[in-house]
Design a protein around this motif. Structure first.
Motif, PDB file in Angstrom:
ATOM      1  N   PRO A  51      39.925  37.670  39.794  1.00  0.00           N
ATOM      2  CA  PRO A  51      40.182  37.096  38.470  1.00  0.00           C
ATOM      3  C   PRO A  51      38.898  36.669  37.764  1.00  0.00           C
ATOM      4  O   PRO A  51      37.969  36.155  38.386  1.00  0.00           O
ATOM      5  CB  PRO A  51      41.065  35.874  38.782  1.00  0.00           C
ATOM      6  N   ALA A 103      46.314  36.180  33.805  1.00  0.00           N
ATOM      7  CA  ALA A 103      44.853  36.217  33.688  1.00  0.00           C
ATOM      8  C   ALA A 103      44.349  35.731  32.335  1.00  0.00           C
ATOM      9  O   ALA A 103      43.209  35.255  32.230  1.00  0.00           O
ATOM     10  CB  ALA A 103      44.354  37.632  33.955  1.00  0.00           C
ATOM     11  N   LEU A 139      41.609  42.665  37.722  1.00  0.00           N
ATOM     12  CA  LEU A 139      41.879  41.323  37.201  1.00  0.00           C
ATOM     13  C   LEU A 139      42.713  40.498  38.169  1.00  0.00           C
ATOM     14  O   LEU A 139      42.608  39.265  38.185  1.00  0.00           O
ATOM     15  CB  LEU A 139      42.587  41.418  35.847  1.00  0.00           C
ATOM     16  N   ARG A 140      43.548  41.167  38.971  1.00  0.00           N
ATOM     17  CA  ARG A 140      44.345  40.445  39.967  1.00  0.00           C
ATOM     18  C   ARG A 140      43.507  40.097  41.192  1.00  0.00           C
ATOM     19  O   ARG A 140      43.489  38.963  41.664  1.00  0.00           O
ATOM     20  CB  ARG A 140      45.548  41.289  40.415  1.00  0.00           C
TER      21      ARG A 140
END
Length: 515
Positions: A376, A448, A372-373
């Motif tokens: 994204p 996120a 997710l980092r």
């Protein structure tokens, strides 16, 4: 009067009206030049009339905005499209200060006349102003339908769809992207409507995808002049040059039909007595049991919330799982670490993933956070709107400005995440748990899933379904680059509300010893 004369008169009247509108527009521009210069955040200026519309990046805009931030030496930048100012927040401090700490001023959505008024979608969950009475009701229903308790109640649905997903990968691993989408859609449609899809050609899937496609076109930034000059909506659609309004009215009729199909299906199933529990059926039952108040209004609220589940959950899950598979191919050492953990938790007793235990997989949790980092789901957060004028770092943020957080820039800020372009799950703790090490970095899910009053209410549900999908892949399969040179390639993203890592050739094979 002959038809030709009538047509000539109509054309003449149209030209007169459009000429008058153009004159008013030029007058507005002149009056703007007489106003004291506003101290907006720095950014490109563009032309006098249209602003930067021709310079807007069509591909990976988050990278361009990050570069503008460096170029103008400011964490916040701004630019104008016609008469609307957009402010982009490129740092964590700017985003949290404005969108979270001052959320009472930044919880509205920018007004889209094309989508909200002409297409009749002003009541949509993701577009409704935070000041609207429905906003709190929507969030309460969605939190009930997607919170921790709801996630536990949906474990059988998630488990069943996980079996189908794994079986698809066994049968035809080359179609892995299709099975990822089938899994995500299968879960959310069952939760929202109690409907089990058979394939991606299912009518419910086609309905949802057509709605998404129309929505994306209607909300396209800079495409519709009426979004910047709302008075244009009152011009008769029969006038020449008003094809955009005629298109919007067609979309309105189509969207109303599409959103009503699954809702009507649930009501018919309930009347027959043969139906499965879902968000829609549960709340319709409550309405029937308590018929006080405006029943039609309450039903309409449920319909909008159920529709929002698909829009908010399906494509985001697909994005995260697609990125996960591709990143595992590029990073076999991380894949092996995560596989070892999955094996220790599940392989000893049964070759399947238990939904109730996936949150115990600390390293897999770290892998998901890093996915997710690094990639994204939404590189640009959904836009907010300033409900009143504000000031930040000495800059003016005018009332009505569109304010958007550059999530990609924040999650690739080297002051927060050293080596931001390196995929490294261990940055979230030696065993994957945030907070276990002084070297642990900020949990990316705090960014996120949105900011302030617009934070995603289904984050726990989303994280659970993503972890289950990831564990299913790791338990039975190895993911490898089809071409060893793929490991050297630059990862690119699709451009849209939801971003996806662009696929490259990979190979999915059964692990030795799996059934």
């Amino acid at each position: 009067m002959p038809a030709s004369e009538t047509l000539c008169a109509l054309v003449g009247a149209t030209r007169l009206v459009l000429g008058y509108i153009f004159f008013l527009f030029l007058l507005w521009l002149f009056l703007q030049t007489l106003r004291p210069t506003r101290h907006l955040p720095p950014g490109p200026y563009g032309s006098l009339i249209s602003g930067v519309i021709k310079a807007l990046p069509r591909k990976e805009p988050w990278k361009v905005y990050a570069e503008w931030s460096k170029q103008f030496e400011s964490p916040v930048i701004s630019f104008r499209i016609f008469n609307r100012v957009t402010v982009v927040l490129n740092t964590l401090e700017a985003a949290t200060t404005l969108l979270s700490h001052r959320s009472e001023w930044y919880s509205d959505r920018p007004r889209s006349v094309m989508y909200n008024e002409i297409c009749g979608r002003g009541q949509a969950v993701f577009n409704i102003p935070a000041s609207h009475p429905r906003h709190k009701i929507y969030r309460k229903i969605l939190q009930t339908g997607l919170g921790k308790k709801a996630t536990e109640n949906a474990k059988d649905i998630i488990q069943t769809e996980a079996f189908i997903f794994a079986d698809g990968l066994r049968t035809n691993p080359d179609q892995w992207q299709t099975y990822i989408r089938r899994n995500a859609v299968g879960v959310i449609v069952k939760v929202a409507f109690g409907y089990r899809i058979e394939s991606l050609s299912d009518s419910f899937v086609r309905i949802a995808e057509e709605s998404s496609n129309i929505t994306a076109q209607a909300l396209a930034p800079g495409r519709w002049l009426v979004d910047y000059f709302p008075f244009l909506q009152y011009l008769p659609s029969c006038l020449p040059g008003l094809g955009w309004k005629r298109q919007g009215l067609v979309w309105k009729e189509r969207l109303n039909h599409l959103s009503g199909v699954p809702h009507s299906w649930v009501k018919e199933q309930m009347q027959s007595g043969y139906y499965e529990d879902s968000l829609t059926s549960n709340f319709l039952s409550e309405i029937q049991d308590n018929a006080s108040g405006n029943v039609k209004e309450r039903e309409d609220i449920v319909k909008w919330c159920a529709a929002a589940l698909y829009a908010g959950a399906a494509d985001t899950t697909v994005s995260a799982l697609t990125s996960f598979v591709l990143l595992m191919a590029l990073h076999p050492e991380e894949q092996k670490k995560a596989q070892l953990e999955v094996d220790q938790e599940f392989r000893s007793n049964f070759d399947f993933v238990d939904v109730t235990k996936v949150h115990k997989l600390s390293y897999l949790d770290a892998v998901l956070k890093e996915v997710l980092r690094f990639a994204p789901v939404g590189n640009m957060a959904l836009p907010h709107s300033a409900s009143q004028s504000d000031e930040y770092l000495g800059y003016e943020i005018p009332k009505g400005s569109t304010v958007v957080a550059n999530v990609w820039a924040i999650l690739h800020d080297e002051s927060i995440y050293p080596e931001p372009f390196v995929f490294k799950p261990s940055r979230f703790g030696s065993n994957g748990k945030s907070g276990n090490s002084p070297d642990t970095q900020m949990d990316p899910t705090t960014v996120a899933f949105g900011f302030g009053r617009r934070t995603c209410p289904g984050s726990h549900f989303a994280m659970t379904t993503m972890l289950v999908g990831m564990a299913c892949v790791l338990a039975e399969f190895n993911v490898e680059c089809d071409d060893p040179h793929s490991k050297l390639q630059t990862i690119e993203f699709t451009t849209g509300i939801t971003s996806h890592v662009k696929p490259f050739p990979i190979r999915i094979t059964r692990r030795i010893g799996t059934k």
